[in-house]
Design an enzyme around this catalytic site. Structure first.
Site, PDB file in Angstrom:
ATOM      1  N   SER A 254       0.822  -1.201   0.000  1.00  0.00           N
ATOM      2  CA  SER A 254       0.000   0.000   0.000  1.00  0.00           C
ATOM      3  C   SER A 254       0.860   1.257   0.000  1.00  0.00           C
ATOM      4  O   SER A 254       2.020   1.237   0.401  1.00  0.00           O
ATOM      5  CB  SER A 254      -0.943   0.009   1.203  1.00  0.00           C
ATOM      6  OG  SER A 254      -0.312   0.599   2.298  1.00  0.00           O
ATOM      7  N   LYS A 255       0.218   2.340  -0.475  1.00  0.00           N
ATOM      8  CA  LYS A 255       0.930   3.608  -0.561  1.00  0.00           C
ATOM      9  C   LYS A 255       1.380   4.056   0.826  1.00  0.00           C
ATOM     10  O   LYS A 255       2.338   4.802   0.961  1.00  0.00           O
ATOM     11  CB  LYS A 255       0.007   4.683  -1.147  1.00  0.00           C
ATOM     12  CG  LYS A 255      -0.362   4.412  -2.581  1.00  0.00           C
ATOM     13  CD  LYS A 255      -1.234   5.531  -3.128  1.00  0.00           C
ATOM     14  CE  LYS A 255      -1.912   5.079  -4.412  1.00  0.00           C
ATOM     15  NZ  LYS A 255      -2.843   6.052  -4.949  1.00  0.00           N
ATOM     16  N   ARG A 256       0.666   3.581   1.850  1.00  0.00           N
ATOM     17  CA  ARG A 256       1.013   3.973   3.222  1.00  0.00           C
ATOM     18  C   ARG A 256       2.419   3.492   3.607  1.00  0.00           C
ATOM     19  O   ARG A 256       3.113   4.125   4.386  1.00  0.00           O
ATOM     20  CB  ARG A 256      -0.031   3.445   4.211  1.00  0.00           C
ATOM     21  CG  ARG A 256      -0.945   4.549   4.710  1.00  0.00           C
ATOM     22  CD  ARG A 256      -2.173   3.995   5.326  1.00  0.00           C
ATOM     23  NE  ARG A 256      -3.040   3.414   4.296  1.00  0.00           N
ATOM     24  CZ  ARG A 256      -3.801   2.345   4.453  1.00  0.00           C
ATOM     25  NH1 ARG A 256      -3.802   1.703   5.588  1.00  0.00           N
ATOM     26  NH2 ARG A 256      -4.570   1.912   3.481  1.00  0.00           N
ATOM     27  N   LYS A 258       4.931   3.584   1.883  1.00  0.00           N
ATOM     28  CA  LYS A 258       5.882   4.604   1.423  1.00  0.00           C
ATOM     29  C   LYS A 258       5.956   5.746   2.418  1.00  0.00           C
ATOM     30  O   LYS A 258       7.037   6.161   2.827  1.00  0.00           O
ATOM     31  CB  LYS A 258       5.396   5.162   0.071  1.00  0.00           C
ATOM     32  CG  LYS A 258       6.128   4.583  -1.075  1.00  0.00           C
ATOM     33  CD  LYS A 258       5.608   4.932  -2.433  1.00  0.00           C
ATOM     34  CE  LYS A 258       5.196   6.318  -2.745  1.00  0.00           C
ATOM     35  NZ  LYS A 258       4.724   6.474  -4.121  1.00  0.00           N
ATOM     36  N   GLU A 272       4.073   2.345  -6.597  1.00  0.00           N
ATOM     37  CA  GLU A 272       3.359   2.745  -7.806  1.00  0.00           C
ATOM     38  C   GLU A 272       4.288   2.626  -9.008  1.00  0.00           C
ATOM     39  O   GLU A 272       5.521   2.677  -8.862  1.00  0.00           O
ATOM     40  CB  GLU A 272       2.877   4.199  -7.658  1.00  0.00           C
ATOM     41  CG  GLU A 272       1.772   4.313  -6.626  1.00  0.00           C
ATOM     42  CD  GLU A 272       1.730   5.672  -5.951  1.00  0.00           C
ATOM     43  OE1 GLU A 272       2.804   6.247  -5.708  1.00  0.00           O
ATOM     44  OE2 GLU A 272       0.626   6.147  -5.675  1.00  0.00           O
TER      45      GLU A 272
END
Ligand code: GLU
Length: 505
Positions: A254-256, A258, A272
């Site tokens: 998940s982007k979290r 990052k 991404e």
């Protein structure tokens, strides 16, 4: 999978850059379309105004272009089912909602969000699962319209048929959803915007989509979609839900992750597609790698060009189990791809990498960049090339600042050992370099060889001190290349600065 008039779609919500899971979804759809000469549609699902992230459509299109996944209908290219932005299709959703209201398959509902939250809360307190309770009697269309006219918040809900619904999934087989788990859900919000479920079903029909391939996180939505298709007398496309992609530690990518890494001062993991581009991966390698996140060719082979993927890919060979995103494997893939990619293509990809990073190496011409690439043997990502070429864009004073060496370890290990043998070598070779005219990688290499033969030194005894002098570190491309790329003036100036740094010490 029948290949008659195959029409598939990728339907991203514009909430940011393309996630790696989304990229796999696009790839599978695109491969299916390309294999049978079908149509690949790109549809922008921008009905959730709260989650809308400015500029993300442009970013998604850019990511798709970078991956080489072209679309036949959609933004920019247009097509017979335009517009391809859901925000421009509101009248179509309203017309179909009206049909459902009139057939009794949908109804106006008036509960406020506070009322709904209160019912959810009492379900929590009573430890039972929450399900929306259909009002009885149902409001009539006239009552709904009157409430709307009076300024009340009114939604339209779909009336679930009260029977189990089976999804015939091409990957998972039959998945049955019991009637009790299906509640009446909102299709039009009080602001008049459709929900994802409704807009998606209307558009899949109007865009004549034959096959829906989307991540397994959408599996539980499909029974709702099928119920609406039946009520609206729409065709039900064939469905396939490839498995979810997990990190090696079993968590969702998940982007979290990052954001968390950035907060903790760690290098953020690539999540991404854009991250991989910035990190210096080749799109060919990334596509090859993500194709295998769920799909296998049936033999031991893992390396495929896009054309080979088009030929070999089939949904039937996508497995049911969750896919693992093995970064070491991706790095190994990228290393192999870099080694086998023709120089011109590699150069174009390298320049793209430099451009997205606004790299100072962009000031070099193609011939110079090609030499840098060729000099970096076994490169894993383009970052390796940039790291090894950093000395070329640094100023002499940055490599040898007045206050002391940037890398005292290198100075100690390479220059100071044996009572400063490295320095003595530098003094001797500087005289030769100063007078040297054939400033090419080969010429310089030969010069050093000749010096070694005459002095009895080993190649490394000369190359390493030179490397430290011109880069401040112990790594750089082969020494002949490094000196040639840097040029005579800077080479000699840096050796002088290095020698005077010692004297100053
Ligand atoms: N807009 C949805 C998403 O981004 C698409 C789901 C679907 O393919 O139906 O997840």
């Amino acid at each position: 999978m029948s290949d008659r008039l195959v029409r598939v779609r990728f339907a991203p919500s514009p909430t940011g850059y393309l996630h790696i899971g989304g990229a796999r979804t696009v790839l599978y759809n695109w491969l299916v379309a390309r294999k049978v000469g079908g149509t690949f549609i790109l549809r922008i699902e921008d009905t959730d105004r709260d989650r809308h992230v400015e500029d993300s459509v442009g970013k998604i299109l850019e990511d798709l272009r970078w991956l080489g996944l072209t679309w036949d209908e959609g933004p920019v290219v247009g097509g017979p089912c335009a517009p391809y932005f859901q925000s421009e299709r509101l009248d179509l959703y309203h017309a179909h909602a009206r049909r459902l209201l009139e057939s009794g398959d949908a109804y106006y509902a008036f509960e406020t969000s506070e009322e709904l939250e209160a019912s959810r809360e009492s379900a929590r307190v009573e430890k039972r699962s929450y399900k929306y309770v259909r009002p009885s009697p149902l409001p009539t269309i006239a009552q709904g319209e009157a409430a709307q006219a009076a300024g009340k918040a009114v939604v339209v809900r779909f009336k679930m048929p009260g029977e189990p619904i089976t999804v015939h999934d091409e990957i998972l087989g039959d998945v049955v959803m019991p009637a009790e788990e299906l509640e009446d859900f909102v299709i039009l919000k009080s602001d008049g915007w459709p929900t994802y479920h409704f807009a998606c079903v209307v558009d899949d029909e109007l865009m004549r989509v034959t096959h829906v391939i989307r991540g397994q996180e959408h599996l539980m939505n499909t029974p709702k979609h099928i119920a609406m298709q039946r009520a609206l007398k729409f065709a039900t496309p064939s469905y396939a839900h490839p498995p979810i992609i997990f990190s090696m530690d079993g968590t969702k990518m998940s982007k979290r992750d990052k954001e968390k890494a950035i907060k903790e001062g760690r290098t953020p993991p690539e999540i991404e597609v854009h991250d991989f581009r910035v990190s210096g991966y080749l799109p060919e390698a990334l596509l090859n790698f993500i194709a295998l996140l769920g799909w296998s060719s049936g033999d031991d082979r893992e390396h495929f060009s896009v054309d080979e993927l088009i030929e070999r890919f089939s949904i039937e060979r996508v497995g049911k189990t969750n896919a693992r995103f093995d970064r070491d494997k991706l790095l190994a893939f990228n290393t192999d791809w870099c080694a086998k990619t023709p120089p011109l293509r590699l150069l174009a990809a390298f320049k793209d990498f430099l451009a997205v990073n606004a790299s100072p190496l962009l000031k070099f011409d193609d011939a110079m960049l090609a030499r840098l690439l060729a000099a970096k043997k076994g490169l894993r990502t383009f970052r390796d090339v940039v790291d090894s070429a950093r000395f070329l864009v640094q100023r002499d004073e940055e490599v040898w600042p007045d206050g002391g060496p940037i890398n005292p370890d290198a100075v100690r290990k390479v220059l100071e050992k044996n009572e400063g043998a490295g320095y003595r070598t530098l003094e001797a070779i500087l005289a030769k370099l100063d007078a040297f005219a054939d400033w090419t990688a080969e010429g310089l290499h030969k010069l050093i060889e000749t010096y070694c033969a005459a002095s009895g030194a080993k190649m490394g005894d000369v190359a390493q001190p030179l490397r430290v002098a011109i880069t401040g570190s112990t790594v750089s491309p082969p020494i002949g290349d490094s000196l040639a790329l840097l040029g005579k003036d800077a080479t000699c100036a840096r050796i002088r600065r290095c020698l005077s740094a010692r004297r100053g010490a």
